[in-house]
Design an enzyme around this catalytic site. Structure first.
Site, short mmCIF file in Angstrom:
data_model
loop_
_atom_site.label_atom_id
_atom_site.label_comp_id
_atom_site.label_asym_id
_atom_site.label_seq_id
_atom_site.Cartn_x
_atom_site.Cartn_y
_atom_site.Cartn_z
N LYS A 1 37.93 35.79 52.14
CA LYS A 1 37.19 35.85 50.74
C LYS A 1 36.95 34.73 50.01
O LYS A 1 35.83 34.25 49.64
CB LYS A 1 38.29 36.39 49.88
N ASP B 1 38.31 44.28 42.31
CA ASP B 1 38.76 45.31 43.31
C ASP B 1 38.65 46.56 43.05
O ASP B 1 38.36 47.64 43.80
CB ASP B 1 40.26 44.92 43.57
N GLN C 1 46.13 40.02 46.38
CA GLN C 1 46.09 40.77 47.86
C GLN C 1 47.36 41.64 47.85
O GLN C 1 48.55 41.21 47.66
CB GLN C 1 46.06 39.33 48.85
#
Ligand code: NAP
Length: 288
Positions: free
Chosen positions: A54, A121, A98
Site C-alpha cells: 500500500k 477501507d 491493518q
C-alpha cells in the site's frame, strides 16, 4: 472453450494511470495532496507485506503516505488515541488499520473510532449502512475492485444470475449487496455459505460466480455452467505457490472469462484503496 483471462494486474495499471492524472490536477489546481495513514500493530508477516504494498502504491501515484508501526503490546487505549490524532490531522484523508490486530485489542472498537469520512477501507458501520441503502459512501476495496473488473470487461450484471460463495463482512456480503442494488448492479444474487445445501446446484446456475471461501480449489469444473464469468477472490499459500479458491484448470475449460490468482482481484484491492483516498481528499477539500 478456454476462458479469457480477466487481468486485474493490467486493469489496475490503467486505473493507476487515471489516478496519477487526477492527483497531479488536485495538486496543481487546488494545492491538495491526498494523504493515507497506514497503521500496523505487531509483526504479522503477511500484514507487513500488505502494508508495504500500500505504501509503495502511494509513492508511485504521488499520494502522501504516513506509516505508523506499533509494537505488538500496544494497548487499545494507545491505538484509539493515535486514531483520534489521525482523525484530526488535515494532511491525512484516509486511515487504514491493518487487520488482524493482536489479541487484547478489540477490532470493532478500533474500526468504529475511525472518522467515517476518512474510512477508506469502508468498514465503519456508517459506510456499511450507506452502502446498504445505495447512498454515496466509501465502498470496501475488494468488492469495489470486483465491480470495476466486471465493468471494465463489459460483463453485463443487469438481470444476471450472480452466485456469491462466502458471506464474510469484507467480501461476500458487500459484493452481494452492491450487485443487488438497482443502480450499478441490478443482478439476481444468491449467497452461499457452509449452511448451503447442495452448493453445486447453485453455482451451476451462475452467469457470474464470485468465490471467496479461503479454501484452495473449492469450486471445480463440474460445478459451473458453460460460459460463466468467474471471479476468484481466494488467496491460498500452498507449497506449490499461490492458488485461488477455484480450480483454475478445470473451470477455465467451461468459463467465458476468469480471474487468475495471482494477478486477478488482488491488485484491484490496492488500487481501489488509492481511489478512495483520492475521493476523500476531494471531499475534505470541498471539491465534491
Ligand atoms: P472468511 O472470512 O474466512 O469467510 C469465508 C466464507 O466462506 C464464510 O462465509 C464461510 O461460510 C464460507 N465457506 C467456507 N467454506 C465453504 C464451503 N466449503 N462452501 C461454502 N461456503 C464456504 O473469508 P474472506 O475474508 O472473505 O476471504 C476469502 C478468501 O479471499 C481468502 O482466501 C482470502 O485470503 C481472500 N481475500 C482476498 C482478497 C484480495 O484482495 N485478493 C481480499 C480479501 C480476502 P460460513 O460463514 O458459513 O463459515
Amino acid at each position: 472453450m478456454s476462458a479469457e483471462l480477466i487481468k486485474g494486474s493490467e486493469i489496475s495499471k490503467q486505473i493507476k494511470e487515471e489516478l496519477k492524472v487526477e492527483i497531479a490536477n488536485l495538486k496543481e489546481k487546488h494545492n491538495i495532496i491526498p494523504g493515507l495513514a497506514t497503521v500496523l500493530v505487531g509483526d504479522n508477516e503477511a500484514s507487513k507485506v500488505y502494508v508495504g504494498a500500500k505504501e509503495k502504491a502511494c509513492k508511485e501515484l504521488g499520494i502522501y503516505s504516513e506509516r505508523i508501526d506499533l509494537p505488538g503490546n500496544t494497548s487499545e487505549t494507545e491505538l484509539l488515541s493515535l486514531i483520534d490524532k489521525l482523525n484530526n490531522n488535515p494532511k491525512i484523508h484516509g486511515i487504514l488499520v491493518q487487520l488482524p490486530l493482536p489479541k487484547g485489542i478489540n477490532e470493532t472498537n478500533v474500526l468504529y473510532a475511525i472518522d467515517p469520512s476518512k474510512d477508506v477501507d469502508g468498514f465503519h458501520p456508517v459506510n456499511v449502512g450507506k452502502m446498504m441503502l445505495g447512498e454515496p459512501c466509501f465502498l470496501p476495496c475488494t468488492p469495489n475492485g470486483i465491480l470495476e473488473l466486471l465493468r471494465r470487461t463489459n460483463t453485463e450484471t443487469n438481470g444476471a444470475d450472480v452466485v456469491v460463495v462466502g458471506r464474510s463482512n469484507i467480501v461476500g456480503k458487500p459484493i452481494a449487496n452492491m450487485l443487488v442494488q438497482k443502480k450499478g448492479g441490478n443482478a439476481t444474487v444468491t449467497i452461499c455459505h457452509t449452511g448451503t445445501k447442495d452448493l453445486a446446484s447453485h453455482t451451476r446456475r451462475a452467469d457470474i460466480l464470485i468465490v471467496a471461501v479461503g479454501k484452495p480449489k473449492a469450486i471445480t469444473g463440474d460445478m459451473v455452467k458453460e460460459g460463466v464469468v468467474v471471479i476468484d477472490v481466494g488467496v491460498n499459500r500452498l507449497e506449490s505457490g499461490l492458488c485461488g479458491d477455484v480450480d483454475f484448470d478445470s473451470v477455465k475449460e467451461k468459463a467465458k472469462a476468469i480471474t487468475p490468482v495471482p494477478g486477478g482481484v488482488g491488485p484491484m484491492t490496492i488500487v481501489m484503496l488509492m481511489k478512495n483516498t483520492v475521493q476523500s481528499a476531494k471531499m475534505h477539500g470541498g471539491i465534491i
